[in-house]
Write an enzyme that holds these catalytic residues in place. Structure first.
Site, PDB file in Angstrom:
ATOM      1  N   TYR A 110       0.771  -1.128  -0.080  1.00  0.00           N
ATOM      2  CA  TYR A 110      -0.037  -0.044   0.074  1.00  0.00           C
ATOM      3  C   TYR A 110       0.850   1.257  -0.108  1.00  0.00           C
ATOM      4  O   TYR A 110       1.857   1.474   0.913  1.00  0.00           O
ATOM      5  CB  TYR A 110      -1.007   0.265   1.220  1.00  0.00           C
ATOM      6  CG  TYR A 110      -1.935   0.786   1.112  1.00  0.00           C
ATOM      7  CD1 TYR A 110      -3.029   0.671   0.360  1.00  0.00           C
ATOM      8  CD2 TYR A 110      -1.802   2.446   1.875  1.00  0.00           C
ATOM      9  CE1 TYR A 110      -4.102   2.005   0.498  1.00  0.00           C
ATOM     10  CE2 TYR A 110      -2.648   3.293   1.865  1.00  0.00           C
ATOM     11  CZ  TYR A 110      -3.871   2.954   1.230  1.00  0.00           C
ATOM     12  OH  TYR A 110      -5.014   4.027   1.012  1.00  0.00           O
ATOM     13  N   TYR A 142      -4.961   5.319  -7.632  1.00  0.00           N
ATOM     14  CA  TYR A 142      -5.119   5.364  -6.165  1.00  0.00           C
ATOM     15  C   TYR A 142      -6.627   5.123  -6.035  1.00  0.00           C
ATOM     16  O   TYR A 142      -7.481   5.919  -5.943  1.00  0.00           O
ATOM     17  CB  TYR A 142      -4.813   6.516  -5.526  1.00  0.00           C
ATOM     18  CG  TYR A 142      -4.797   6.511  -3.965  1.00  0.00           C
ATOM     19  CD1 TYR A 142      -4.224   5.469  -3.233  1.00  0.00           C
ATOM     20  CD2 TYR A 142      -5.773   7.282  -3.072  1.00  0.00           C
ATOM     21  CE1 TYR A 142      -4.320   5.395  -1.839  1.00  0.00           C
ATOM     22  CE2 TYR A 142      -5.886   7.230  -1.718  1.00  0.00           C
ATOM     23  CZ  TYR A 142      -5.243   6.282  -1.124  1.00  0.00           C
ATOM     24  OH  TYR A 142      -5.322   6.139   0.310  1.00  0.00           O
TER      25      TYR A 142
END
Ligand SMILES: [Zn+2]
Lengths: 148, 383
Positions: free
Chosen positions: B286, B336
Site C-alpha cells: 500500500y 489510487y
C-alpha cells in the site's frame, strides 16, 4: 471551506486539558489508581481498568521528537503562514507523553515566526500559552512551544 | 481456510483524473467486468463485501446488478486500511458456508476538488485522531505520515533518495502498463528532487494520485473456481490487524510509533501460512505515500527493522530486483483507489497476466494501508 484556524471539539475527556491551558498550566491525564499517564485523555485506564483519573502538572519542558514543514495547499488560515513547523514534543517529565504543537518565537507570534529549518529532532523546548482563539462555540488556548 | 477459496474474477473500469460516470455506475461496471471475467452469472452472487467508506448502498448494488438472495454482507472501516480485509472477509464467508459467490469492490472519485479531505470541514475538530493535531496545522494525511518519516530518517538513516527509489520504481512499472494514469509519463531522479514540497520531508512525488475509477473481484471456493474461465488465485493466507494502543494516522502517542499495524498483521499472516517473506515472489504494498513502502517492507519481514529504505537500493523493489513491488504502478503511478487496484494486480501476478509479469510467480502478497487498522492477502498460484 473555512478560513479560520481549527479548534479542538471538546468532550468530557478532552476539555480539562484546555481548561488548564487557559490558566497557564500544562497538565496530563493520569490514572488515579495506578498513576499511568495517558494521551489522548480517555475514560478508562488500559493498564488497570480504573475509571478514576487525575490531571498531573507537567514542568512544561520537552524535546522535539519529530517535525514536519507543511506547504500549501492548506486551509487558508494556515496557508498564509506556510511554510511553518509542526512538532511532536516528548515531555521531559514523562517521555511516554507526546504532544503535537508548534515552535514559535513568542507565545502569540505567527506560525512562521521561527525558520522551520532551524528546528531539529532533540531540540529542547518549553511550553507557552498564547491568547485564546475564539469561535462561536467559545475560546480555546492551544499550548505552543518556544526554544528552551 | 488456507487455499480453500480463490479469486475467480477481476474487473476494472478506466482509471483517470476525471471520469463522467458516478461512483455507483463505476462500481456496477467493475462488478460486471469481474463477473464476466469469472464467467459467473450475477444471479449466483449471494455475498458482498465493501469498504465502510463506499458511497453506494449494498441494496442499490444488489438490485442494479441483479444479484440473487444475499446471505452475507459486510463492511470494513478505515479507508485504505480496508481493502484486503474486504476481500478476506468475503473469502471467510465463502469458506464457512455463509455464501457461495461473494463480490468485493471499491469505487472512488477523487479527481473533483469537492472531494478533498477538508471539503466541508468545520472549525471544530472532533475525535482523537484529529483533535490533538489538526489545530496546530498538521492538517492532511501527508502531514501525519511526514511526522513518522522524519523520525525514521533520523533514527535509521533513511533518505530522500530511498523515497525516490520508491517513486521511480513504481513510475517505471506504470510506464509498461497502458491502463496506468501515469503510463506515458516518465520520471527521473532529478524530477523527483526538483518537485515541490507538500509536507517536508515529503514532496509531490511521495504522494499517490487523485483518481476516478473502480475495481472489483469475485471470490468463490477453490473447487468451484477451478471449473471457471480463469486460473484461480488461491487465497493462501490473510490477516487483519488493529494493534494495541493504535491510533489511526496519528500513532504518535503509543510506546513505539514506528512499529505500525503491519507488524501485527504480518505475524498473523505468516502464522496462518505455509511460507514466509522469503517465499514471496512479488508484492503490492500500500503506497498512499512513499514512506509506507519501507515501513511495510520492515513490518512484513522482508528486511530488518530500520532497513526498509536501504532495501529499495540497487533496484531492490523493481522488476528483476529482490522483491518486485507495485508492478502495475501502484497508488502512486497506476491509480489510487484505496488500494483495490493493488489487489487486482496481485491476482494478475499469480495468473501470469501482469504487464510486468514476474516469471513463475507463485506467491503474491498484497497489503492495505499502513498507519491505519489494516489487512493483507497472500495469493498462491494454483498447481
Ligand atoms: Zn490505572
Amino acid at each position: 471551506m473555512i478560513d479560520q484556524p481549527l479548534l479542538p471539539g471538546l468532550d468530557e475527556e478532552s476539555a480539562p486539558f484546555f481548561e488548564y491551558a487557559a490558566r497557564g498550566e500544562l497538565r496530563v491525564q493520569a490514572c488515579a489508581d495506578c498513576g499511568v499517564r495517558r494521551m489522548p485523555p480517555r475514560p478508562r485506564c488500559e493498564r488497570c481498568g480504573s475509571f478514576e483519573h487525575r490531571w498531573d502538572a507537567m514542568s512544561g519542558l520537552g524535546t522535539v521528537w519529530s517535525f514536519v514543514v507543511p506547504h500549501p495547499p492548506l486551509l487558508p488560515a494556515y496557508s498564509e503562514q506556510a511554510p511553518y513547523n509542526v512538532v511532536l514534543v516528548e515531555l521531559e517529565d514523562d517521555p511516554t507523553i507526546r504532544l503535537v504543537g508548534n515552535v514559535v518565537a513568542g507565545a502569540d507570534d505567527r506560525l512562521d515566526s521561527i525558520d522551520p529549518h532551524s528546528i531539529a529532532i532533540g531540540m529542547p523546548v518549553e511550553v507557552v500559552f498564547p491568547r485564546p482563539v475564539s469561535d462561536d462555540e467559545g475560546a480555546v488556548v492551544l499550548p505552543r512551544w518556544t526554544p528552551a | 481456510m488456507k487455499d480453500q477459496t480463490a479469486v475467480a474474477g477481476i474487473g476494472t473500469t478506466d482509471f483517470a483524473k476525471s471520469l463522467d460516470d458516478s461512483e455507483r455506475v463505476l462500481a456496477l461496471k467493475a462488478l460486471k467486468a469481474a463477473l464476466d471475467d469469472a464467467g459467473i452469472r450475477p444471479g449466483e452472487v449471494d455475498g458482498l463485501s465493501c469498504y465502510s467508506m463506499e458511497a453506494t448502498e449494498e441494496i442499490d448494488i444488489a438490485r442494479n446488478m441483479g444479484f440473487g438472495d444475499l446471505t452475507y454482507f459486510g463492511k470494513v472501516p478505515y479507508g485504505g486500511g480496508a481493502g484486503c480485509g474486504v476481500v478476506g472477509q468475503a473469502a471467510m464467508a465463502v469458506a464457512t458456508g455463509q455464501c457461495n459467490v461473494a463480490v468485493a469492490w471499491r469505487s472512488r472519485k477523487r479527481g473533483s476538488r469537492s472531494s478533498r479531505p477538508w471539503a466541508g470541514v468545520s472549525s471544530r475538530v472532533q475525535g482523537d485522531q484529529q483533535r490533538w493535531s489538526r489545530p496546530w496545522g498538521l492538517l492532511r494525511p501527508v502531514d501525519e505520515i511526514a511526522m513518522l518519516t522524519r523520525r525514521h530518517m533520523h533514527r535509521y538513516g533513511t533518505t530522500r533518495d530511498h523515497l525516490a527509489n520508491v517513486a521511480l520504481a513504481f513510475r517505471r512499472h506504470a510506464n509498461n502498463n497502458p491502463a496506468a494514469v501515469m503510463g506515458d509519463r516518465e520520471m527521473t531522479r532529478d524530477d523527483y528532487m526538483a518537485a515541490r514540497w507538500v509536507s517536508e520531508p515529503l514532496c509531490l512525488f511521495d504522494n499517490c494520485l487523485e483518481t476516478d475509477g473502480s475495481c472489483a473481484v469475485v471470490v468463490t471456493s477453490t473447487e468451484r473456481a477451478r471449473d471457471l474461465r480463469q486460473p484461480p488465485a488461491l487465497l493462501h493466507s490473510w490477516a487483519q490487524s488493529l494493534p494495541a494502543q493504535h491510533q489511526t494516522m496519528t500513532n504518535f502517542f503509543c510506546d513505539d510509533p514506528l512499529r505500525g499495524p503491519a507488524w501485527a498483521c504480518a505475524e498473523k499472516l505468516w502464522s496462518l501460512s505455509d511460507v514466509g517473506p522469503a517465499d514471496v515472489d512479488v508484492a503490492q504494498l500500500y503506497d498512499a505515500f512513499s514512506p509506507l513502502v519501507p515501513l511495510s517492507l520492515e513490518g512484513y519481514g522482508f528486511c530488518e527493522r530500520g532497513e526498509g529504505g536501504h532495501f529499495t537500493d540497487d533496484g531492490g523493489i523493481e522488476l528483476g530486483g529482490r522483491l518486485p513491488t507495485n508492478t502495475s504502478g501502484g497508488g502512486m503511478s497506476e491509480a489510487y483507489l484505496h488500494g483495490f487496484n493493488l489487489i487486482v494486480e496481485a491476482v494478475r501476478q499469480v495468473r501470469g497476466t501482469s504487464t510486468n509479469q514476474v516469471e513463475g510467480a507463485e506467491f503474491s502478497l498484497c497489503t492495505s494501508g499502513e498507519g491505519v487498522p489494516t489487512g493483507a492477502l497472500l495469493f498462491r498460484r494454483d498447481r
